[in-house]
Motif scaffolding. Structure first.
Motif, PDB file in Angstrom:
ATOM      1  N   LEU A 175       1.523  15.465  12.656  1.00 44.35           N
ATOM      2  CA  LEU A 175       0.286  15.207  11.919  1.00 44.35           C
ATOM      3  C   LEU A 175       0.471  14.037  10.952  1.00 44.35           C
ATOM      4  CD1 LEU A 175      -0.924  18.835  11.028  1.00 44.35           C
ATOM      5  CD2 LEU A 175      -1.894  17.291  12.742  1.00 44.35           C
ATOM      6  N   LEU A 176       1.610  13.992  10.276  1.00 46.96           N
ATOM      7  CA  LEU A 176       1.873  12.925   9.320  1.00 46.96           C
ATOM      8  C   LEU A 176       1.965  11.573  10.010  1.00 46.96           C
ATOM      9  CD1 LEU A 176       4.504  14.754   7.095  1.00 46.96           C
ATOM     10  CD2 LEU A 176       2.205  14.082   6.403  1.00 46.96           C
ATOM     11  N   GLN A 215       0.858  -1.180   0.000  1.00 46.74           N
ATOM     12  CA  GLN A 215       0.000   0.000   0.000  1.00 46.74           C
ATOM     13  C   GLN A 215       0.897   1.234   0.000  1.00 46.74           C
ATOM     14  OE1 GLN A 215      -2.817   0.572  -0.817  1.00 46.74           O
ATOM     15  NE2 GLN A 215      -4.093   1.753   0.529  1.00 46.74           N
ATOM     16  N   CYS A 216       0.689   2.127  -0.964  1.00 46.84           N
ATOM     17  CA  CYS A 216       1.539   3.314  -1.127  1.00 46.84           C
ATOM     18  C   CYS A 216       0.898   4.532  -0.465  1.00 46.84           C
ATOM     19  CB  CYS A 216       1.766   3.606  -2.606  1.00 46.84           C
ATOM     20  SG  CYS A 216       2.592   2.273  -3.490  1.00 46.84           S
ATOM     21  N   LYS A 217       1.702   5.287   0.267  1.00 42.05           N
ATOM     22  CA  LYS A 217       1.220   6.475   0.970  1.00 42.05           C
ATOM     23  C   LYS A 217       2.111   7.666   0.621  1.00 42.05           C
ATOM     24  CE  LYS A 217      -2.047   4.234   3.022  1.00 42.05           C
ATOM     25  NZ  LYS A 217      -3.452   4.484   2.603  1.00 42.05           N
ATOM     26  N   LYS A 218       1.749   8.381  -0.440  1.00 38.24           N
ATOM     27  CA  LYS A 218       2.471   9.604  -0.784  1.00 38.24           C
ATOM     28  C   LYS A 218       1.914  10.725   0.090  1.00 38.24           C
ATOM     29  CE  LYS A 218       1.494  12.642  -3.751  1.00 38.24           C
ATOM     30  NZ  LYS A 218       1.798  13.827  -2.908  1.00 38.24           N
ATOM     31  N   LYS A 219       2.782  11.411   0.808  1.00 39.88           N
ATOM     32  CA  LYS A 219       2.346  12.421   1.762  1.00 39.88           C
ATOM     33  C   LYS A 219       2.869  13.809   1.402  1.00 39.88           C
ATOM     34  CE  LYS A 219      -0.019   9.691   4.384  1.00 39.88           C
ATOM     35  NZ  LYS A 219      -1.494   9.856   4.469  1.00 39.88           N
ATOM     36  N   ASP A 220       2.095  14.806   1.762  1.00 37.36           N
ATOM     37  CA  ASP A 220       2.509  16.201   1.621  1.00 37.36           C
ATOM     38  C   ASP A 220       3.444  16.518   2.782  1.00 37.36           C
ATOM     39  OD1 ASP A 220       2.856  18.906   1.471  1.00 37.36           O
ATOM     40  OD2 ASP A 220       0.728  19.437   1.660  1.00 37.36           O
ATOM     41  N   LEU A 221       4.733  16.565   2.501  1.00 37.35           N
ATOM     42  CA  LEU A 221       5.737  16.686   3.561  1.00 37.35           C
ATOM     43  C   LEU A 221       5.887  18.111   4.076  1.00 37.35           C
ATOM     44  CD1 LEU A 221       8.459  14.306   2.075  1.00 37.35           C
ATOM     45  CD2 LEU A 221       6.606  13.773   3.675  1.00 37.35           C
TER      46      LEU A 221
END
Length: 315
Positions: free
Chosen positions: A69-70, A57-63
């Protein structure tokens, strides 16, 4: 930018494509592929390989957002996706679920994976790979660096150069370490202790605190032997518990047999930067300078052998 700090992939589709390519490289297969596409009911799964019995499962996050929060968001993501897999049953035979993210490695997320597995009683393992781990993996494959970081300034060796470099290193180690490698530990005329050091570490020799993975940037270990792809070291003596079916664990279980073993940890030639056979004024034994690219450790794999029966191996 430093080659050891690849910029995270910001496009969600490209991130998934890169993960497919990476795992096909890592597992030497072509069986990893996407499980449907965005808009389909993916049932908590982005990528899978039936051959390797692994789902991802891929989790691209707004860094740009706060780290706290992340972390909390990823914990929720993992919990929700595992619940979705359980309730919606994707119909795939797998034994490993891996969450990969553009967010960094984080011990609390490793712990969350373990807690979720224990609470839910699911039969598959759950792992978290953050961007630190992914970077270390991507750096092993120049073709992926060129494909996904075309504008990134880096220097990589060709496969032919890497092979020759590792072969030359092996020959040098066979020659320089002959007084250890050609004899069983009890027959050696020199102490078997070596110092393993991070080539870019700055703690030696005055301090040595653990990093976020609980690993250290330098430590002592007993050299065991050469293997086809690197060096083996004895790093601990452990009790294993083996049940009637031959399954083993490091945790005591009812009706199991306790076996005293040596833990053998393996360093790849590709992760050895250099060595100093004479050591220094603090430790006058050989020092091995390594890349600590495996979640803060230089060891890419471990196995155990029974002390009373060295041919009895546990992997």
């Amino acid at each position: 930018m430093n080659i050891h700090q690849l910029p995270p992939i910001n496009n969600e589709v490209n991130f998934e494509d890169a993960i497919v390519d990476l795992f096909n490289c890592l597992d030497k297969t072509e069986t990893y592929k996407k499980f449907g596409r965005k808009g389909n009911n993916q049932k908590g799964i982005d990528i899978f390989s039936t051959q390797k019995r692994t789902v991802i499962q891929c989790k691209k996050k707004d860094l740009s957002r706060a780290s706290s929060l992340l972390k909390n968001e990823l914990k929720k993501d993992i919990e929700n996706d595992v619940a979705k897999i359980i309730t919606e049953n994707p119909g795939l035979d797998f034994n490993t679920l891996i969450f990969v993210s553009t967010y960094k490695d984080e011990p609390s997320l490793d712990e969350a994976c373990n807690e979720i597995k224990q609470k839910s009683g699911i039969p598959f393992s759950i792992n978290y790979w953050g961007w630190d781990t992914l970077t270390q993996k991507f750096l092993q494959y120049p073709e992926l660096l060129k494909r996904y970081w075309a504008n990134f300034s880096y220097e990589v060796q060709s496969m032919e150069q890497q092979f020759k470099r590792n072969l030359d290193l092996k020959k040098n180690i066979e020659r320089d370490f002959a007084r250890w490698l050609n004899y069983a530990p009890e027959n050696r005329d020199r102490n078997s202790k070596f110092i393993i050091r991070a080539f870019d570490g700055n703690q030696y020799p005055h301090s040595n605190g653990p990093d976020e993975h609980g690993e250290y940037s330098w430590f002592g270990a007993e050299i065991k032997s050469l293997f086809y792809d690197g060096l083996e070291f004895i790093t601990a003596i452990k009790d294993l518990y083996v049940d009637k079916e031959g399954r083993w664990t490091l945790t005591e279980i009812p009706n199991s047999k306790r076996i005293r073993t040596a833990q053998v940890s393996c360093i790849l030639f590709s992760d050895i930067v250099d060595y100093d056979i004479n050591g220094d004024e603090y430790y006058n034994c050989p020092h091995i300078y390594c890349k600590f690219f495996h979640k803060g450790s230089p060891f890419n794999s471990r196995y155990y052998y029974e002390l009373d029966k060295p041919y009895n191996i546990f992997k």
